[in-house]
Design a protein around this motif. Structure first.
Motif, PDB file in Angstrom:
ATOM      1  N   ILE A   1       0.835  -1.204   0.000  1.00 58.63           N
ATOM      2  CA  ILE A   1       0.000   0.000   0.000  1.00 58.63           C
ATOM      3  C   ILE A   1       0.870   1.254   0.000  1.00 58.63           C
ATOM      4  CG2 ILE A   1      -1.610   1.362   1.405  1.00 58.63           C
ATOM      5  CD1 ILE A   1      -2.896  -1.325   2.250  1.00 58.63           C
ATOM      6  N   ILE A   2       1.894   1.266   0.834  1.00 55.28           N
ATOM      7  CA  ILE A   2       2.784   2.432   0.891  1.00 55.28           C
ATOM      8  C   ILE A   2       3.482   2.642  -0.451  1.00 55.28           C
ATOM      9  CG2 ILE A   2       4.908   3.339   1.928  1.00 55.28           C
ATOM     10  CD1 ILE A   2       3.976   1.938   4.558  1.00 55.28           C
ATOM     11  N   GLY A   3       3.946   1.550  -1.071  1.00 59.39           N
ATOM     12  CA  GLY A   3       4.598   1.661  -2.380  1.00 59.39           C
ATOM     13  C   GLY A   3       3.669   2.236  -3.437  1.00 59.39           C
ATOM     14  N   ILE A   4       2.425   1.786  -3.438  1.00 60.98           N
ATOM     15  CA  ILE A   4       1.445   2.302  -4.401  1.00 60.98           C
ATOM     16  C   ILE A   4       1.173   3.775  -4.137  1.00 60.98           C
ATOM     17  CG2 ILE A   4      -0.989   2.168  -5.087  1.00 60.98           C
ATOM     18  CD1 ILE A   4      -0.743  -0.904  -4.637  1.00 60.98           C
ATOM     19  N   GLU A   5       0.984   4.135  -2.865  1.00 63.52           N
ATOM     20  CA  GLU A   5       0.715   5.537  -2.530  1.00 63.52           C
ATOM     21  C   GLU A   5       1.885   6.444  -2.904  1.00 63.52           C
ATOM     22  OE1 GLU A   5      -0.390   5.551   1.582  1.00 63.52           O
ATOM     23  OE2 GLU A   5      -2.420   4.848   1.152  1.00 63.52           O
ATOM     24  N   LEU A   6       3.107   5.989  -2.685  1.00 66.03           N
ATOM     25  CA  LEU A   6       4.272   6.793  -3.065  1.00 66.03           C
ATOM     26  C   LEU A   6       4.360   6.935  -4.588  1.00 66.03           C
ATOM     27  CD1 LEU A   6       6.962   5.447  -0.579  1.00 66.03           C
ATOM     28  CD2 LEU A   6       5.899   7.711  -0.575  1.00 66.03           C
ATOM     29  N   GLY A   7       4.092   5.854  -5.314  1.00 61.30           N
ATOM     30  CA  GLY A   7       4.099   5.922  -6.775  1.00 61.30           C
ATOM     31  C   GLY A   7       3.048   6.877  -7.312  1.00 61.30           C
ATOM     32  N   LEU A   8       1.850   6.844  -6.721  1.00 60.26           N
ATOM     33  CA  LEU A   8       0.784   7.755  -7.155  1.00 60.26           C
ATOM     34  C   LEU A   8       1.130   9.209  -6.823  1.00 60.26           C
ATOM     35  CD1 LEU A   8      -2.365   5.673  -6.189  1.00 60.26           C
ATOM     36  CD2 LEU A   8      -1.518   6.164  -8.492  1.00 60.26           C
ATOM     37  N   ALA A   9       1.766   9.428  -5.687  1.00 56.89           N
ATOM     38  CA  ALA A   9       2.191  10.786  -5.328  1.00 56.89           C
ATOM     39  C   ALA A   9       3.255  11.291  -6.311  1.00 56.89           C
ATOM     40  CB  ALA A   9       2.722  10.823  -3.904  1.00 56.89           C
ATOM     41  N   ASP A  10       4.189  10.427  -6.689  1.00 60.62           N
ATOM     42  CA  ASP A  10       5.207  10.801  -7.682  1.00 60.62           C
ATOM     43  C   ASP A  10       4.552  11.134  -9.018  1.00 60.62           C
ATOM     44  OD1 ASP A  10       7.212  10.387  -5.834  1.00 60.62           O
ATOM     45  OD2 ASP A  10       7.872   8.468  -6.676  1.00 60.62           O
ATOM     46  N   LEU A  11       3.585  10.335  -9.423  1.00 61.67           N
ATOM     47  CA  LEU A  11       2.881  10.574 -10.683  1.00 61.67           C
ATOM     48  C   LEU A  11       2.154  11.919 -10.644  1.00 61.67           C
ATOM     49  CD1 LEU A  11       2.026   9.548 -13.464  1.00 61.67           C
ATOM     50  CD2 LEU A  11       0.126   8.365 -12.346  1.00 61.67           C
ATOM     51  N   ALA A  12       1.509  12.228  -9.534  1.00 58.88           N
ATOM     52  CA  ALA A  12       0.814  13.514  -9.408  1.00 58.88           C
ATOM     53  C   ALA A  12       1.803  14.673  -9.483  1.00 58.88           C
ATOM     54  CB  ALA A  12       0.031  13.562  -8.099  1.00 58.88           C
ATOM     55  N   THR A  13       2.964  14.529  -8.847  1.00 55.94           N
ATOM     56  CA  THR A  13       3.985  15.568  -8.886  1.00 55.94           C
ATOM     57  C   THR A  13       4.488  15.780 -10.310  1.00 55.94           C
ATOM     58  OG1 THR A  13       4.674  15.070  -6.624  1.00 55.94           O
ATOM     59  CG2 THR A  13       6.260  16.250  -8.007  1.00 55.94           C
ATOM     60  N   LEU A  14       4.773  14.690 -11.014  1.00 56.17           N
ATOM     61  CA  LEU A  14       5.259  14.804 -12.396  1.00 56.17           C
ATOM     62  C   LEU A  14       4.205  15.398 -13.315  1.00 56.17           C
ATOM     63  CD1 LEU A  14       7.183  11.438 -12.763  1.00 56.17           C
ATOM     64  CD2 LEU A  14       8.155  13.734 -12.703  1.00 56.17           C
ATOM     65  N   THR A  15       2.955  15.018 -13.129  1.00 58.99           N
ATOM     66  CA  THR A  15       1.875  15.553 -13.954  1.00 58.99           C
ATOM     67  C   THR A  15       1.752  17.055 -13.753  1.00 58.99           C
ATOM     68  OG1 THR A  15       0.690  13.461 -13.850  1.00 58.99           O
ATOM     69  CG2 THR A  15      -0.594  15.393 -14.446  1.00 58.99           C
ATOM     70  N   LYS A  16       1.816  17.488 -12.496  1.00 62.51           N
ATOM     71  CA  LYS A  16       1.720  18.915 -12.200  1.00 62.51           C
ATOM     72  C   LYS A  16       2.905  19.664 -12.828  1.00 62.51           C
ATOM     73  CE  LYS A  16       1.116  19.783  -7.873  1.00 62.51           C
ATOM     74  NZ  LYS A  16       1.121  20.229  -6.461  1.00 62.51           N
ATOM     75  N   ARG A  17       4.091  19.079 -12.740  1.00 62.96           N
ATOM     76  CA  ARG A  17       5.278  19.717 -13.303  1.00 62.96           C
ATOM     77  C   ARG A  17       5.183  19.801 -14.829  1.00 62.96           C
ATOM     78  NH1 ARG A  17       8.692  23.503 -13.566  1.00 62.96           N
ATOM     79  NH2 ARG A  17      10.791  22.926 -14.161  1.00 62.96           N
ATOM     80  N   LEU A  18       4.721  18.739 -15.462  1.00 65.07           N
ATOM     81  CA  LEU A  18       4.569  18.757 -16.919  1.00 65.07           C
ATOM     82  C   LEU A  18       3.541  19.793 -17.357  1.00 65.07           C
ATOM     83  CD1 LEU A  18       4.749  14.969 -17.832  1.00 65.07           C
ATOM     84  CD2 LEU A  18       6.386  16.750 -18.441  1.00 65.07           C
ATOM     85  N   ASP A  19       2.448  19.924 -16.621  1.00 65.65           N
ATOM     86  CA  ASP A  19       1.449  20.946 -16.940  1.00 65.65           C
ATOM     87  C   ASP A  19       2.056  22.343 -16.860  1.00 65.65           C
ATOM     88  OD1 ASP A  19      -0.483  19.004 -17.340  1.00 65.65           O
ATOM     89  OD2 ASP A  19      -1.413  19.271 -15.361  1.00 65.65           O
ATOM     90  N   LYS A  20       2.851  22.569 -15.812  1.00 65.89           N
ATOM     91  CA  LYS A  20       3.493  23.877 -15.650  1.00 65.89           C
ATOM     92  C   LYS A  20       4.467  24.149 -16.791  1.00 65.89           C
ATOM     93  CE  LYS A  20       6.228  26.584 -12.414  1.00 65.89           C
ATOM     94  NZ  LYS A  20       6.920  26.619 -11.133  1.00 65.89           N
ATOM     95  N   LEU A  21       5.268  23.142 -17.165  1.00 67.38           N
ATOM     96  CA  LEU A  21       6.210  23.312 -18.277  1.00 67.38           C
ATOM     97  C   LEU A  21       5.485  23.545 -19.590  1.00 67.38           C
ATOM     98  CD1 LEU A  21       8.890  20.604 -17.437  1.00 67.38           C
ATOM     99  CD2 LEU A  21       9.207  23.091 -17.412  1.00 67.38           C
ATOM    100  N   ASP A  22       4.360  22.870 -19.789  1.00 63.51           N
ATOM    101  CA  ASP A  22       3.575  23.049 -21.016  1.00 63.51           C
ATOM    102  C   ASP A  22       3.049  24.483 -21.099  1.00 63.51           C
ATOM    103  OD1 ASP A  22       2.304  22.083 -23.421  1.00 63.51           O
ATOM    104  OD2 ASP A  22       0.410  22.140 -22.294  1.00 63.51           O
ATOM    105  N   ARG A  23       2.511  24.999 -19.994  1.00 63.69           N
ATOM    106  CA  ARG A  23       2.020  26.384 -19.987  1.00 63.69           C
ATOM    107  C   ARG A  23       3.159  27.359 -20.249  1.00 63.69           C
ATOM    108  NH1 ARG A  23      -0.645  24.485 -15.497  1.00 63.69           N
ATOM    109  NH2 ARG A  23       0.773  25.607 -14.104  1.00 63.69           N
TER     110      ARG A  23
END
Length: 66
Positions: free
Chosen positions: A26-48
């Protein structure tokens, strides 16, 4: 990573009882999902930023391969 593998009536567990293997998964999945959310937010910012600044757009374009 530290997980609890003992029962203590004074400490509640979200899943009801400690199960180290399940808790690690569960912890591994939660950490992976948090990393994915961080990368998605960063990519959105770079795209803008790339859309509003032509210099960034040119420097962030990947090289073409044949």
């Amino acid at each position: 990573m530290v997980v609890r593998c003992f029962e203590d009536p004074n400490v509640t567990h979200v899943e009801g009882n400690p199960d180290p293997a399940r808790d690690i998964e569960i912890i591994g999945i939660e950490l992976g999902l948090a990393d994915l959310a961080t990368l998605t937010k960063r990519l959105d910012k770079l795209d803008r930023e790339a859309r509003s600044n032509p210099k960034v757009r040119l420097s962030s374009t990947p090289p073409r391969t044949s």
